[in-house]
Design a protein around this motif. Structure first.
Motif, PDB file in Angstrom:
ATOM      1  N   VAL A  36       0.973  -1.198  -0.055  1.00 53.34           N
ATOM      2  CA  VAL A  36      -0.094  -0.015  -0.016  1.00 53.34           C
ATOM      3  C   VAL A  36       0.527   1.156  -0.207  1.00 53.34           C
ATOM      4  O   VAL A  36       2.051   1.164   0.677  1.00 53.34           O
ATOM      5  CB  VAL A  36      -0.916  -0.257   1.133  1.00 53.34           C
ATOM      6  N   PRO A  37       0.328   2.471  -0.690  1.00 50.67           N
ATOM      7  CA  PRO A  37       1.635   3.449  -1.061  1.00 50.67           C
ATOM      8  C   PRO A  37       1.410   4.280   0.317  1.00 50.67           C
ATOM      9  O   PRO A  37       0.277   4.259   0.963  1.00 50.67           O
ATOM     10  CB  PRO A  37       1.100   4.185  -1.818  1.00 50.67           C
ATOM     11  N   VAL A  38       2.456   5.187   0.521  1.00 57.06           N
ATOM     12  CA  VAL A  38       2.594   6.013   2.214  1.00 57.06           C
ATOM     13  C   VAL A  38       0.881   6.376   2.003  1.00 57.06           C
ATOM     14  O   VAL A  38       0.724   6.956   3.338  1.00 57.06           O
ATOM     15  CB  VAL A  38       3.604   6.632   1.954  1.00 57.06           C
ATOM     16  N   LYS A  39       1.125   6.952   1.056  1.00 59.56           N
ATOM     17  CA  LYS A  39      -0.136   8.383   0.820  1.00 59.56           C
ATOM     18  C   LYS A  39      -1.311   7.330   1.651  1.00 59.56           C
ATOM     19  O   LYS A  39      -2.188   8.077   2.187  1.00 59.56           O
ATOM     20  CB  LYS A  39      -0.123   8.824   0.092  1.00 59.56           C
ATOM     21  N   ASP A  40      -1.811   6.504   0.989  1.00 61.67           N
ATOM     22  CA  ASP A  40      -3.235   5.317   0.705  1.00 61.67           C
ATOM     23  C   ASP A  40      -2.579   5.424   2.717  1.00 61.67           C
ATOM     24  O   ASP A  40      -3.916   5.181   3.468  1.00 61.67           O
ATOM     25  CB  ASP A  40      -2.933   4.754   0.001  1.00 61.67           C
ATOM     26  N   ILE A  41      -1.354   4.962   3.484  1.00 56.21           N
ATOM     27  CA  ILE A  41      -1.372   4.547   4.542  1.00 56.21           C
ATOM     28  C   ILE A  41      -1.743   5.753   5.193  1.00 56.21           C
ATOM     29  O   ILE A  41      -2.919   5.539   6.224  1.00 56.21           O
ATOM     30  CB  ILE A  41       0.270   3.560   5.108  1.00 56.21           C
ATOM     31  N   VAL A  42      -0.985   6.710   4.796  1.00 56.13           N
ATOM     32  CA  VAL A  42      -1.329   8.158   6.070  1.00 56.13           C
ATOM     33  C   VAL A  42      -3.207   8.086   5.730  1.00 56.13           C
ATOM     34  O   VAL A  42      -3.649   8.176   6.852  1.00 56.13           O
ATOM     35  CB  VAL A  42      -0.791   9.304   5.046  1.00 56.13           C
ATOM     36  N   ALA A  43      -3.801   7.872   4.872  1.00 55.60           N
ATOM     37  CA  ALA A  43      -5.376   8.465   4.916  1.00 55.60           C
ATOM     38  C   ALA A  43      -5.964   7.189   5.530  1.00 55.60           C
ATOM     39  O   ALA A  43      -6.863   7.253   5.819  1.00 55.60           O
ATOM     40  CB  ALA A  43      -5.755   8.501   3.278  1.00 55.60           C
ATOM     41  N   ARG A  44      -5.505   5.807   5.149  1.00 53.62           N
ATOM     42  CA  ARG A  44      -6.728   5.133   6.360  1.00 53.62           C
ATOM     43  C   ARG A  44      -6.179   4.497   7.646  1.00 53.62           C
ATOM     44  O   ARG A  44      -6.967   4.337   8.324  1.00 53.62           O
ATOM     45  CB  ARG A  44      -5.828   3.309   5.286  1.00 53.62           C
ATOM     46  N   VAL A  45      -4.345   5.211   7.919  1.00 52.75           N
ATOM     47  CA  VAL A  45      -4.415   5.302   9.572  1.00 52.75           C
ATOM     48  C   VAL A  45      -4.262   6.130  10.288  1.00 52.75           C
ATOM     49  O   VAL A  45      -4.847   6.680  11.956  1.00 52.75           O
ATOM     50  CB  VAL A  45      -3.034   4.633   9.482  1.00 52.75           C
ATOM     51  N   GLY A  46      -4.186   7.580   9.512  1.00 50.16           N
ATOM     52  CA  GLY A  46      -5.418   8.909  10.602  1.00 50.16           C
ATOM     53  C   GLY A  46      -3.805   9.466  11.428  1.00 50.16           C
ATOM     54  O   GLY A  46      -3.376   9.874  12.537  1.00 50.16           O
ATOM     55  N   VAL A  47      -2.668   8.920  10.985  1.00 49.38           N
ATOM     56  CA  VAL A  47      -1.212   9.159  10.785  1.00 49.38           C
ATOM     57  C   VAL A  47      -0.708  10.659   9.612  1.00 49.38           C
ATOM     58  O   VAL A  47      -0.896  10.274   8.737  1.00 49.38           O
ATOM     59  CB  VAL A  47      -0.038   8.333  11.056  1.00 49.38           C
ATOM     60  N   SER A  48       0.513  11.109  10.542  1.00 44.26           N
ATOM     61  CA  SER A  48       1.651  11.393   9.445  1.00 44.26           C
ATOM     62  C   SER A  48       2.511  10.834   8.490  1.00 44.26           C
ATOM     63  O   SER A  48       2.601   9.867   8.648  1.00 44.26           O
ATOM     64  CB  SER A  48       2.439  12.894   9.959  1.00 44.26           C
ATOM     65  N   LYS A  49       2.485  11.962   7.317  1.00 47.81           N
ATOM     66  CA  LYS A  49       3.275  10.969   6.785  1.00 47.81           C
ATOM     67  C   LYS A  49       4.782  10.753   6.690  1.00 47.81           C
ATOM     68  O   LYS A  49       5.247   9.240   6.745  1.00 47.81           O
ATOM     69  CB  LYS A  49       3.563  11.506   5.410  1.00 47.81           C
ATOM     70  N   PRO A  50       5.126  11.771   7.956  1.00 48.34           N
ATOM     71  CA  PRO A  50       6.151  11.024   9.074  1.00 48.34           C
ATOM     72  C   PRO A  50       6.454   9.797   9.245  1.00 48.34           C
ATOM     73  O   PRO A  50       7.669   9.486   9.278  1.00 48.34           O
ATOM     74  CB  PRO A  50       7.328  12.329   9.386  1.00 48.34           C
ATOM     75  N   THR A  51       5.404   9.668  10.191  1.00 49.09           N
ATOM     76  CA  THR A  51       5.896   8.907  11.175  1.00 49.09           C
ATOM     77  C   THR A  51       5.484   7.451  10.048  1.00 49.09           C
ATOM     78  O   THR A  51       6.204   6.362  10.619  1.00 49.09           O
ATOM     79  CB  THR A  51       3.845   8.737  11.952  1.00 49.09           C
ATOM     80  N   VAL A  52       4.799   7.306   9.129  1.00 49.88           N
ATOM     81  CA  VAL A  52       4.371   6.242   8.061  1.00 49.88           C
ATOM     82  C   VAL A  52       6.188   5.479   7.796  1.00 49.88           C
ATOM     83  O   VAL A  52       6.340   5.231   8.336  1.00 49.88           O
ATOM     84  CB  VAL A  52       3.642   6.320   7.595  1.00 49.88           C
ATOM     85  N   ILE A  53       6.681   6.904   7.204  1.00 50.59           N
ATOM     86  CA  ILE A  53       8.186   6.664   6.524  1.00 50.59           C
ATOM     87  C   ILE A  53       8.691   5.842   7.897  1.00 50.59           C
ATOM     88  O   ILE A  53       9.910   5.273   7.874  1.00 50.59           O
ATOM     89  CB  ILE A  53       8.637   7.738   6.089  1.00 50.59           C
ATOM     90  N   GLY A  54       8.759   6.657   8.689  1.00 49.30           N
ATOM     91  CA  GLY A  54       9.647   6.443  10.178  1.00 49.30           C
ATOM     92  C   GLY A  54       9.810   4.782  11.182  1.00 49.30           C
ATOM     93  O   GLY A  54      10.557   4.196  11.036  1.00 49.30           O
ATOM     94  N   TRP A  55       7.999   4.573  11.114  1.00 52.77           N
ATOM     95  CA  TRP A  55       7.877   2.938  11.850  1.00 52.77           C
ATOM     96  C   TRP A  55       8.182   1.820  10.182  1.00 52.77           C
ATOM     97  O   TRP A  55       8.805   1.091  10.492  1.00 52.77           O
ATOM     98  CB  TRP A  55       6.442   2.791  11.809  1.00 52.77           C
ATOM     99  N   LYS A  56       8.539   2.021   9.303  1.00 54.31           N
ATOM    100  CA  LYS A  56       8.691   1.607   8.362  1.00 54.31           C
ATOM    101  C   LYS A  56      10.040   1.498   8.231  1.00 54.31           C
ATOM    102  O   LYS A  56      10.721   0.121   7.872  1.00 54.31           O
ATOM    103  CB  LYS A  56       8.219   1.914   6.478  1.00 54.31           C
ATOM    104  N   LYS A  57      11.208   1.968   8.632  1.00 53.64           N
ATOM    105  CA  LYS A  57      12.140   2.130   8.480  1.00 53.64           C
ATOM    106  C   LYS A  57      12.710   1.179   9.666  1.00 53.64           C
ATOM    107  O   LYS A  57      13.966   0.734   9.568  1.00 53.64           O
ATOM    108  CB  LYS A  57      13.014   3.737   8.869  1.00 53.64           C
ATOM    109  N   ARG A  58      12.176   1.688  11.059  1.00 56.74           N
ATOM    110  CA  ARG A  58      12.262   0.897  11.932  1.00 56.74           C
ATOM    111  C   ARG A  58      12.047  -0.263  11.945  1.00 56.74           C
ATOM    112  O   ARG A  58      12.527  -0.810  12.743  1.00 56.74           O
ATOM    113  CB  ARG A  58      11.536   2.082  13.220  1.00 56.74           C
ATOM    114  N   TYR A  59      11.424  -0.977  11.351  1.00 59.39           N
ATOM    115  CA  TYR A  59      10.665  -2.140  10.590  1.00 59.39           C
ATOM    116  C   TYR A  59      11.619  -3.140  10.400  1.00 59.39           C
ATOM    117  O   TYR A  59      12.686  -4.351  10.428  1.00 59.39           O
ATOM    118  CB  TYR A  59       9.480  -2.558  10.756  1.00 59.39           C
ATOM    119  N   ALA A  60      12.663  -2.197   9.064  1.00 56.47           N
ATOM    120  CA  ALA A  60      13.465  -3.136   8.386  1.00 56.47           C
ATOM    121  C   ALA A  60      14.306  -3.107   9.025  1.00 56.47           C
ATOM    122  O   ALA A  60      15.012  -3.846   8.615  1.00 56.47           O
ATOM    123  CB  ALA A  60      13.608  -1.717   7.195  1.00 56.47           C
ATOM    124  N   ALA A  61      14.823  -2.445   9.964  1.00 56.81           N
ATOM    125  CA  ALA A  61      16.206  -2.053  10.002  1.00 56.81           C
ATOM    126  C   ALA A  61      16.126  -3.069  12.600  1.00 56.81           C
ATOM    127  O   ALA A  61      16.957  -3.902  12.238  1.00 56.81           O
ATOM    128  CB  ALA A  61      16.753  -0.927  10.781  1.00 56.81           C
TER     129      ALA A  61
END
Length: 349
Positions: A36-61
């Motif tokens: 799912v694209p980042v912008k769609d995750i932002v809309a569906r979860v109700g969080v900011s774009k930096p939050t989505v990117i940050g948790w994706k990076k944290r999980y990847a690491a």
């Protein structure tokens, strides 16, 4: 994303007991794993774009462990719990004019601590200043003998006799509301006016048969020894030619000379008295609590006649479906708690 992680993330998003923050992070990573694209995750979860990117990076690491909370920066809070506990155990200063501490009052009194911390400390130490329990001492010199006598009847009743528990519930008020009651509706409780009219009182005399739960009753305007004697005679007629062991409390009318004289002429009937401050031993009190809750407290009565009719209707129905109350405590169990100098009963507030 590994298959095992997918199952774990799905269970986290569905768990009703998981912390909301962790469930939200699991949903972000799960959606990202599904492409799912980042912008769609932002809309569906109700969080900011930096939050989505940050948790994706944290999980990847770091994998699933990276989704947990990390220690916050800064010096940990220091609270002297012992000081809070000791202050709680002392009465509040007279200048406050209160009988016990609230969390806010104590926090203000100590200074430098929030009422939230006070509440947490109280919970940790099992302190509840707002609660109180009452107790009553029994000073009856025959306490042990009476307890063993009554409990013995409950646990080991005579084979050839009937055990009854008798008492009176006095001053039952016939109350009528000043406006019609609005009945129960889906989503709405029954409603009634706060004010009422008093239409007189009655006294309910009841004899509970221990073996079956059946009740013999009578409603009388007063509860003197004359009425008690009249009820004893009614009970005697209800159980003809049978030996009766009757448990009663120490109310003066139960030991009146006229009552004693009648009992002397009717030796098949024997009274057994509960100790002073021990009316809780009388099992008919359980029945009084039930009839109060189910037929009297919420009733509307325009006269004493209406009230007594309602009482008799309830008892008729009770006798059709009655079951005995089962006494389980031995005399030794009770005496450990009701001897003079120890607590006999509790009421929680």
């Amino acid at each position: 994303m590994q298959a095992g992680d997918v199952r774990v993330l799905e269970s986290w998003t569905r768990s009703p007991s998981l912390r909301a923050g962790l469930a939200q992070r699991a949903r972000i990573v799960s959606l990202a794993g599904d492409g799912v694209p980042v912008k769609d995750i932002v809309a569906r979860v109700g969080v900011s774009k930096p939050t989505v990117i940050g948790w994706k990076k944290r999980y990847a690491a770091e994998g699933l462990g990276g989704l947990d909370d990390r220690p916050k920066a800064g010096r940990p809070a220091t609270v002297d719990e012992v000081a809070v506990v000791l202050a709680t155990l002392e009465p509040p200063p007279e200048r406050l004019g209160v009988t016990h501490w609230s969390s806010r009052l104590l926090a203000d009194h100590l200074g430098g601590i929030s009422h939230v911390w006070v509440g947490k400390i109280w919970k940790r130490w099992g302190l509840q200043p707002w609660r109180v329990e009452t107790f009553k001492f029994s000073t009856d010199p025959e306490l042990e003998a009476k307890v063993r006598d009554v409990v013995g009847l409950y646990l080991n009743p005579p084979d050839t006799a009937i055990v009854l528990s008798i008492d009176e519930k006095s001053q039952i008020q016939a109350l009528d509301r000043t406006a019609p009651i609005l009945p129960l509706r889906p989503g709405l409780p029954e409603k009634r006016s706060h004010d009422y009219r008093r239409n007189g009182t009655t006294t309910l005399f009841a004899a509970l048969e221990i073996a079956t739960g059946r009740v013999v009753d009578a409603c009388m305007p007063r509860h003197r020894h004359q009425e008690f004697l009249r009820f004893l005679q009614q009970v005697a007629k209800a159980y003809p030619r049978k030996k009766l062991h009757i448990v009663v409390d120490n109310y003066a009318s139960h030991q009146h000379p006229q009552v004693r004289a009648w009992l002397a002429k009717n030796p098949r009937i024997q009274l057994h008295f509960t100790p002073t401050s021990g009316s809780w031993l009388n099992m008919v009190e359980i029945f009084f609590g039930i009839i109060t809750r189910q037929a009297i407290r919420r009733g509307t009565f325009t006269s004493v006649r209406d009230l007594t009719d309602a009482i008799r209707a309830f008892i008729d129905g009770w006798n059709d479906r009655c079951q005995p109350f089962i006494w389980t405590k031995t005399a030794d169990d009770l005496l450990d708690h009701c001897k003079p100098g120890q607590r006999t009963s509790f009421t929680r507030h």
